[in-house]
Design an enzyme around this catalytic site. Structure first.
Site, PDB file in Angstrom:
ATOM      1  N   HIS A   1       5.147  -6.057  -7.474  1.00 55.57           N
ATOM      2  CA  HIS A   1       4.374  -6.729  -6.412  1.00 55.57           C
ATOM      3  C   HIS A   1       4.179  -5.777  -5.237  1.00 55.57           C
ATOM      4  O   HIS A   1       3.057  -5.613  -4.734  1.00 55.57           O
ATOM      5  CB  HIS A   1       5.144  -7.984  -5.985  1.00 55.57           C
ATOM      6  CG  HIS A   1       4.549  -8.730  -4.839  1.00 55.57           C
ATOM      7  ND1 HIS A   1       4.036 -10.005  -4.971  1.00 55.57           N
ATOM      8  CD2 HIS A   1       4.396  -8.416  -3.519  1.00 55.57           C
ATOM      9  CE1 HIS A   1       3.585 -10.431  -3.808  1.00 55.57           C
ATOM     10  NE2 HIS A   1       3.799  -9.476  -2.898  1.00 55.57           N
ATOM     11  N   GLU A   2       5.264  -5.139  -4.800  1.00 55.11           N
ATOM     12  CA  GLU A   2       5.173  -4.230  -3.662  1.00 55.11           C
ATOM     13  C   GLU A   2       4.428  -2.948  -4.015  1.00 55.11           C
ATOM     14  O   GLU A   2       3.692  -2.395  -3.189  1.00 55.11           O
ATOM     15  CB  GLU A   2       6.579  -3.902  -3.140  1.00 55.11           C
ATOM     16  CG  GLU A   2       7.295  -5.068  -2.496  1.00 55.11           C
ATOM     17  CD  GLU A   2       6.522  -5.668  -1.333  1.00 55.11           C
ATOM     18  OE1 GLU A   2       5.874  -4.892  -0.587  1.00 55.11           O
ATOM     19  OE2 GLU A   2       6.539  -6.891  -1.173  1.00 55.11           O
TER      20      GLU A   2
ATOM     21  N   HIS B   1       0.741  -3.451  -3.534  1.00 51.61           N
ATOM     22  CA  HIS B   1       0.345  -3.255  -2.139  1.00 51.61           C
ATOM     23  C   HIS B   1       0.223  -1.766  -1.810  1.00 51.61           C
ATOM     24  O   HIS B   1      -0.754  -1.319  -1.202  1.00 51.61           O
ATOM     25  CB  HIS B   1       1.402  -3.849  -1.197  1.00 51.61           C
ATOM     26  CG  HIS B   1       1.465  -5.340  -1.176  1.00 51.61           C
ATOM     27  ND1 HIS B   1       0.366  -6.138  -0.975  1.00 51.61           N
ATOM     28  CD2 HIS B   1       2.517  -6.180  -1.296  1.00 51.61           C
ATOM     29  CE1 HIS B   1       0.742  -7.418  -0.971  1.00 51.61           C
ATOM     30  NE2 HIS B   1       2.042  -7.455  -1.176  1.00 51.61           N
TER      31      HIS B   1
END
Length: 224
Positions: A66-67, A70
């Site tokens: 998820h990170e 980003h």
């Protein structure tokens, strides 16, 4: 939020852990062990413990993905990322510059929940294609990972700045008004309202008998 334990680099981005990560990791392992014991005691203590530890590790891998989503969008738009830190409430990408447009801000924020949703759908699809979760521990793992990632995606889209949803809201206001500062102030005010709602609901749940779950909601609100 700075890393206190360095794990290495992925795509040139430093990956690390904050000490608080160990607290939530242990809580997840104990919670999953109790859940699997209650639903399938015939699996035995060894398998249940291994399953709980493996599921917890894969959950944090999904948080890292998820990170990373980003961070990859950030670096592709010339926004350097110093490191990704996993901590008690999930993960944070330390992006060293602010986005220069509403479009970049939108996609940089939205890609995280999108990644979690895709992981969740893949896990659920794999679980449902394999067989019965009551007889196969690996299916139970996939089901849990699927639902928790979908919940993570939904939670992160709550418009509470600095959650991803709050950053998406900031991007939309920025696009509409053309003013980055006004959009930040508006998103921050909405985030404060969301934070207070979390605290109030968490306290209400705690005194209503929810115990730790209510306190956890209040803590998330305080963090926001």
């Amino acid at each position: 939020m700075r890393s206190q334990i360095k794990l290495g680099k992925i795509f040139g981005i430093n990956i690390g852990l904050h000490y608080s990560w160990f607290i939530i990791a242990l809580l997840i392992v104990f919670s999953l062990s109790s859940q699997f014991h209650a639903s399938n005691p015939e699996w035995g203590d060894g398998i249940i413990l291994a399953l709980a530890v493996g599921t917890a590790i894969l959950f944090f891998v999904s948080l890292l993905l998820h990170e990373l989503a980003h961070s990859i969008v950030a670096t592709s738009n010339n926004l350097p990322v110093k490191e990704i830190t996993l901590f008690a409430l999930g993960g944070v990408s330390q992006i060293e510059k602010n986005p220069v447009s509403a479009k970049v801000e939108f996609w940089m924020a939205f890609v995280g929940p999108l990644t979690s949703a895709v992981i969740g759908v893949i896990c659920l699809a794999l679980a449902r294609s394999i067989g019965d979760p009551s007889t196969n521990p690996w299916i139970a793992m996939l089901l849990w990972l699927g639902y928790i990632n979908l919940m993570l995606a939904a939670f992160n889209l709550i418009p509470g700045y600095p959650l991803d949803g709050g950053r998406v809201l900031r991007a939309l206001i920025w696009w509409k008004t053309g003013n980055a500062d006004r959009s930040t102030q508006a998103a921050a005010r909405v985030g404060q309202v969301v934070a207070l709602a979390f605290i109030a609901f968490g306290i209400f749940r705690f005194f209503g008998g929810a115990g730790f779950g209510g306190l956890w909601l209040a803590f998330i609100g305080w963090f926001l």
